[in-house]
Scaffold this active site. Structure first.
Site, PDB file in Angstrom:
ATOM      1  N   ASP A 256       0.812  -1.221   0.000  1.00  0.00           N
ATOM      2  CA  ASP A 256       0.000   0.000   0.000  1.00  0.00           C
ATOM      3  C   ASP A 256       0.849   1.277   0.000  1.00  0.00           C
ATOM      4  O   ASP A 256       1.998   1.259   0.427  1.00  0.00           O
ATOM      5  CB  ASP A 256      -0.867   0.063   1.264  1.00  0.00           C
ATOM      6  N   HIS A 399       3.606  -2.257   3.147  1.00  0.00           N
ATOM      7  CA  HIS A 399       3.670  -0.907   2.577  1.00  0.00           C
ATOM      8  C   HIS A 399       4.998  -0.732   1.846  1.00  0.00           C
ATOM      9  O   HIS A 399       6.047  -0.918   2.471  1.00  0.00           O
ATOM     10  CB  HIS A 399       3.549   0.139   3.688  1.00  0.00           C
TER      11      HIS A 399
HETATM   12 ZN    ZN Z   1      -2.519   3.128   3.253  1.00  0.00          ZN
END
Ligand code: ZN
Length: 441
Positions: A256, A399
């Protein structure tokens, strides 16, 4: 190769329907402008608070100091305001930015600050810096009295056209008068001077105006530059063939908040080396910064999902703003990949009925295994958590913002394959996996 125009249809329809009223944050967001500086991304969240800061680092000391001072100021304001009330709901601080370079000389930075504590508040900060003189620029540095008077006149003309009902107040007269103070918030884009009015000045709500340089004064000595043009992504002819065995275990790695140059590319390299796929939930505000990375993701068999435009917690936004966040991101990803994402991952996994409604035919995807990589920032911790907890059908959250995550992915990709897992995209997981455990919606 045909050239695609810069302005997307969404932006045009948005301008026509006049939804600029009171929504300064969305004013320029349909086409991203990060012309100067490397993005710095800071996150901090827990059960009661989400903080997401994205701001530029330009390498110019004075400019960077000012930007950091602003981010610190708003973090303090947020912390103080949170302390004042009994907290029932999750509160939020979101800072995003746009940056521009004009004539290879003027740097403009605009910070959009969004604070949600019971109610939503928006603030804007701007700065303009002259590289030639190595100094900050105010509007009087390039406008004499006559030019300022013309600016005030033009501004009134445009406001009276856009907001005919609201231009009779005393405030309106005071805050549009030709004084330097009234035009303190502005930026210089390649094509136009943009001035911002905060709520409680000209109107109760915020407003902004774009003034093409040609409309100001000859003496201004400034003209519009050609704006950059996106080269569209021609359709992929050789999409990779995937051999997914539905009878074997599979998991979906997801990344992400990217892309980022350093870490996303390292992850892509490893995925390619091991013929593995992953899903990248990218931010609309970053898509047009890295078209070549997004194109590579698709070409190498990965999937791109929509992670909204500016990473706000959708559950605090109006339906209209949620739609804007989603649509602007769909368009910015489509602009560079020729594809609309089929998946949406709401920031922080926050969703409600309105968010589900706005998703309209796209799948809302959260995760079943959270690596908490943003918290530990430790490669070993991330790797161990995944290896200890992984199950067939899992959707794994990471992430591509951190070195530790990229390093963990480089270790995990072959390791998971050794354990017998096929590494597939989220859409392929939904289609092929017989195990429903990770298929969380
Ligand atoms: Zn996020």
């Amino acid at each position: 190769m045909k050239l695609q125009k810069l302005v997307c249809p969404f932006l045009i329809s948005c301008l026509l329907c006049g939804c600029g009223k009171g929504t300064v944050v969305s004013s320029n967001k349909q086409s991203t402008h990060h012309e100067i500086g490397e993005s710095v991304h800071e996150q901090n969240y827990d059960d009661n608070s989400v903080i997401n800061l994205v701001y530029p680092k330009t390498g110019i000391e004075e400019v960077d100091q000012q930007i950091v001072a602003w981010t610190q100021y708003y973090q303090k304001l947020y912390a103080t305001d949170r302390n004042d009330i009994a907290l029932q709901e999750k509160t939020e601080l979101n800072i995003d930015y746009q940056s521009y370079l004009k004539d290879d000389r003027y740097i403009s930075i605009k910070l959009d600050v969004f604070i949600s504590i019971h109610e939503n508040q928006e603030f804007i900060e701007t700065l303009v810096y002259d590289l030639d003189h190595q100094a900050f620029v105010t509007i009087s540095d390039f406008m004499d009295t006559a030019a300022l008077e013309l600016l005030s006149e033009k501004v009134r003309e445009m406001l009276e056209e856009q907001y005919p009902e609201e231009c009779n107040s005393q405030n309106y007269a005071i805050f549009t008068a030709p004084s330097v103070k009234n035009f303190a918030k502005f930026i210089m884009r390649k094509d136009a001077l943009v001035v911002y009015f905060e709520p409680g000045t000209v109107f109760d709500h915020s407003a902004y105006l774009e003034l093409p340089y040609e409309d100001l004064l000859d003496g201004l000595n400034m003209a519009s530059e050609e704006t950059s043009v996106f080269v569209p992504y021609e359709d992929v002819l050789n999409e990779p063939v995937k051999n997914i065995d539905p009878d074997k275990p599979m998991v979906a790695l997801t990344f992400d908040d990217g892309p980022t140059k350093k870490y996303t590319l390292a992850i892509l390299d490893t995925l390619k080396e091991y013929q593995a796929s992953a899903t990248f939930f990218v931010l609309g505000s970053r898509a047009s910064d890295y078209p070549e990375i997004l194109q590579r993701m698709i070409l190498e068999g990965n999937e791109i999902g929509n992670h909204t435009f500016s990473h706000k917690q959708l559950t605090t936004l109006s339906k209209e703003n949620i739609e804007e966040e989603i649509t602007a991101t769909q368009e910015s990803i489509h602009d560079v990949t020729n594809r609309y994402p089929k998946l949406i991952r709401p920031p922080y996994g926050s969703k409600n009925d309105t968010v589900m409604q706005c998703a309209e035919g796209k799948k809302i995807v959260t995760w079943s295994l959270d690596t908490e990589d943003w918290k530990s920032r430790n490669t070993e911790t991330i790797v161990n958590k995944v290896i200890n907890e992984v199950n067939d059908g899992d959707i794994i959250l990471m992430h591509d913002l951190y070195a530790s995550t990229a390093e963990a992915a480089i270790i995990l990709i072959p390791k998971l394959q050794d354990l017998g897992y096929q590494l597939v995209t989220v859409s392929d997981l939904y289609e092929f996996s017989k195990n429903d455990s990770g298929k969380i919606m």
